[in-house]
Design an enzyme around this catalytic site. Structure first.
Site, mmCIF file in Angstrom:
data_model
loop_
_atom_site.group_PDB
_atom_site.id
_atom_site.type_symbol
_atom_site.label_atom_id
_atom_site.label_comp_id
_atom_site.label_asym_id
_atom_site.label_seq_id
_atom_site.Cartn_x
_atom_site.Cartn_y
_atom_site.Cartn_z
ATOM 1 N N GLU A 198 52.498 26.476 19.792
ATOM 2 C CA GLU A 198 52.826 27.870 19.076
ATOM 3 C C GLU A 198 54.163 27.861 18.035
ATOM 4 O O GLU A 198 54.883 28.232 17.161
ATOM 5 C CB GLU A 198 53.250 28.896 19.936
ATOM 6 C CG GLU A 198 52.531 29.785 20.634
ATOM 7 C CD GLU A 198 51.040 30.431 20.058
ATOM 8 O OE1 GLU A 198 51.137 31.045 18.713
ATOM 9 O OE2 GLU A 198 50.091 30.102 20.191
ATOM 10 N N SER A 217 38.327 68.451 73.331
ATOM 11 C CA SER A 217 38.091 68.608 74.948
ATOM 12 C C SER A 217 40.181 67.775 73.826
ATOM 13 O O SER A 217 40.680 67.031 75.033
ATOM 14 C CB SER A 217 37.859 68.440 75.631
ATOM 15 O OG SER A 217 37.335 69.903 76.058
#
Length: 733
Positions: free
Chosen positions: A104, A379
């Site tokens: 780059e 229950s």
């Protein structure tokens, strides 16, 4: 022959004229250049006045990924707006940074933000139609990424160059390179070099090979074109170009570059995104929900949190296997149940070790029944009723009359709770009534204690859902989640100490500072260790000889409770050992009735399958016996050997008889027939470890009317279909 005087004069005039012309030209050129420079200076000055403040660069915090881990370090999910994991320059290997500099900006360490020779070189290459060369330096690219747009214009290029030179004045090359490598986009949803290393090669940046680094360095120019997931040939070509640039700039020798080009890339393959990428999504989406509620979506998806969860991947897989097995059993046995859920908690810490909300996570139906489903517990809710009863001073041997009872309704009718066998057994002990899940006894206990007090116990023990204050609550008429039930029973397993369940152990911010720490949870004693032990021993009877037998028998000390609604829309088993609590629910999302689906059948079998596998390597051991709070008394003339009493409620003699409450043989009915109602026991004295929470008695412990809209259906089945129905067993001794 000498020129004449006239000729000499003409020549002199011509030279003078030429001098004036040349001087004029130079003057014009000078003025034009001066004007141009002035114009350019004016433009530069104009743009420089409107440049962004680069001081913001020091405080800039890009969006970072939040990563969620299991307790063994397994990555469960990555949450992000931009998938970025910031890594300091010191942890980025030199071969990686060299690859980017070579490709780059080869003069990165020489220029001061703008590479003028690079601009000329790029212009010449473009003129000669050679391979395109970018003229923007790494610093310019960083300036554009931080402060500018991608607009293609002269004005933006001027601003970019000015910003780059300004950045170079205040930041070192390493600081610039660190920000650059952490900001750029690499494709595949990855921002920054660390995220790219994970997305392409499944490794940290510190383990990238030169060949892998070269391929990543070639991506930022055009990720959609050069990605190996898009076009491998172009990706390889780009990698070769980067390696050539590294050789040309003396970062690699030619032989090293040749080796790097030939070595295998080790690509992991493009991974799914979003929910599809989650490991164990039922648990992980719950963690996501908790994080969003605690920190807010912007922080969760951009703050770079590290989340260590409580999940045990092995137990999670066992839980999913058990749930899948249970749903398959339901289909094969014609039960007409299509969904099941399981939550497992470590009672001593409140850690959620496993959470399964259905049979395989469906992206089109992400409903998590483990915590989002609100269903009638049947229950299985009775554990809270009996805990309140024992804590009020009633012993397990106390007798309650299993006989007809009627309660007025708001519309002038009456509610008459019934058991599934439509029989009345007369006086039965609390232990027997809980083991056989006798409904009338539970309702009478709730009336005796006060329904408000039952609600208070349920909430203190861990139920978060709102509960309606009517007697049908004793039979599980209000809705709760499996997570609620697991939390409530965990309080009993933890000797009466409640710890809020949590799926998160530790959350750290992007700097590693803890922002949420659940490793040392708050403990609250909501019932005494003695009460918890006595109730646990009664719930052991459910598995040994009650509605949980034999399907919930796992060959070690365990306690639990079945739950079956009379319309067969919900079936439960919630149980625990000293080490682990698990709640199982079975039913249908659309509330379709099942075909005689009992809590003691598939839910109990699912629970047992999971618990046996989960505790395979844990030595069996008994629940902790609180000798200072509980008395163990032998029975006289009975096949039962012992009974357990809270201190002060034990028989006055040397042995106990069934139905003996320690002071008088009293049968509790509604209204109570005892000369004086039992006084509610005060909260136990705190020890150094325990933090008691005093549960106040309600203003009046009287029966509450049962509204029609919330009435529990009269029949409630609590037996395994292969066993005798409730009441068919011999009456209590």
């Amino acid at each position: 022959m000498k020129p004449s005087l006239a000729a000499r004069r003409r020549r002199k005039r011509r030279l003078a004229l030429l001098g004036r012309i040349v001087g004029g030209i130079f003057t014009v050129v000078f003025l034009v250049v001066l004007f141009g420079l002035g114009t350019m200076a004016g433009i530069v000055y104009s743009y420089s006045r409107n440049l962004p403040d680069i001081n913001r660069m020091a405080d800039f915090q890009p969006a970072r990924s939040t990563r969620i881990y299991a307790r063994d370090g397994t990555l469960l999910a990555t949450l992000f707006k931009q998938n970025r994991l910031w890594v300091p320059i010191a942890k980025i290997p030199r071969n990686v940074s060299d690859a980017f500099v070579a490709n780059e900006d080869r003069n990165f360490y020489k220029h001061h933000g703008v590479d003028f020779t690079g601009i000329v070189r790029a212009a010449l290459a473009d003129y000669r139609h050679e391979q395109f060369q970018g003229a923007s330096t790494i610093t310019q690219q960083l300036a554009r990424a931080l402060f500018l747009s991608n607009e293609v214009s002269i004005s933006r290029k001027i601003q970019e160059a000015l910003l780059a030179m300004e950045i170079e004045r205040y930041y070192t090359k390493d600081e610039i390179l660190e920000r650059y490598l952490n900001l750029i986009y690499f494709g595949a949803g990855a921002y920054g070099i660390e995220a790219a290393a994970h997305e392409y090669f499944g490794t940290d940046v510190g383990h990238l090979t030169p060949g892998q680094a070269a391929m990543l360095a070639g991506l930022p120019a055009a990720p959609s074109d050069y990605s190996p997931y898009v076009n491998m040939a172009r990706a390889r070509e780009r990698q070769r170009h980067v390696l050539e640039r590294m050789v040309a700039n003396n970062y690699l020798t030619q032989s090293q570059a040749d080796v790097a080009e030939r070595e295998p890339l080790g690509l992991i393959g493009e991974r799914p995104t979003g929910l599809q990428s989650f490991r164990y999504p039922y648990f992980t989406t719950y963690v996501n929900h908790v994080l969003d509620s605690t920190f807010g979506v912007p922080v969760v998806y951009g703050g770079g949190l590290t989340v260590d969860t409580t999940l045990d991947p092995h137990l999670q897989e066992l839980a999913q296997d058990a749930v899948d097995w249970g749903i398959d059993r339901a289909e094969n046995e014609g039960v007409n149940a299509h969904e099941e859920a399981l939550v497992a908690i470590r009672p001593q810490t409140g850690e959620i070790l496993a959470m399964v909300g259905g049979k395989g996570f469906n992206l089109h139906n992400q409903f998590n029944r483990a915590w989002q489903a609100q269903r009638q517990p049947g229950s299985s809710f009775k554990a809270y009723v009996y805990t309140a009863a024992i804590d009020s001073g009633m012993p397990p041997t106390a007798l309650v009359d299993d006989s007809p009872v009627s309660y007025p309704m708001g519309d002038g009718t009456s509610w008459k709770p019934m058991d599934d066998d439509f029989r009345f057994l007369g006086p039965v002990t609390l232990r027997y009534a809980l083991a056989q899940s006798r409904n009338i006894v539970a309702v009478k206990l709730a009336e005796q204690i006060g329904i408000d007090r039952v609600i208070e116990y349920a909430h203190r023990m861990g139920v978060k859902a709102p509960l309606e204050a009517n007697l049908s609550l004793a039979l599980g008429s209000s809705v709760v989640s499996p997570l609620d039930q697991a939390a409530g029973y965990a309080t009993l397993a933890n000797q009466g100490i409640h710890i809020d369940p949590t799926a998160i152990r530790l959350v750290s911010d992007s700097l590693g500072t803890p922002v949420l720490d659940n490793r040392f949870p708050q403990e609250n004693e909501v019932v005494s260790a003695g009460t918890a032990y006595v109730v646990t021993s009664m719930l052991e009877s459910v598995i040994k000889e009650g509605t949980g037998f034999p399907n919930a028998n796992i060959g070690r000390p365990a306690a639990g409770k079945t739950g079956t609604t009379s319309d067969f829309r919900d079936a439960w088993f919630v149980g625990f050992t000293p080490d682990l609590v698990a709640a199982v629910w079975l039913g249908n999302d659309d509330y379709t009735q099942m075909n005689e689906s009992y809590g003691g059948n598939i839910p109990a079998r699912t629970w047992a399958r999971f618990m046996k596998a989960a505790l395979k390597d844990v030595a069996p051991h008994d629940f902790t016996y609180p000798a200072s709070e509980v008395r163990k008394v032998a029975f006289c003339g009975s096949h039962k050997k012992f009974e357990y009493f809270l201190e002060g409620t034990e028989p006055s003699g040397t042995c106990a008889n069934p139905g003996y409450n320690g002071h008088a043989r009293t049968v509790y009915d509604a209204p109570p027939v005892a000369a004086e109602p039992l006084a509610l026991a005060p909260a136990p004295v705190a020890t150094a470890k325990r933090k008691p929470v005093v549960i106040p008695a309600p203003a009046a412990a009287t029966a509450a009317p049962v509204p029609e809209a919330t009435r529990m259906p009269t029949a409630q089945i609590e037996a395994d279909p292969t066993q005798a129905p409730d009441g068919a067993a011999s009456p209590a001794p």
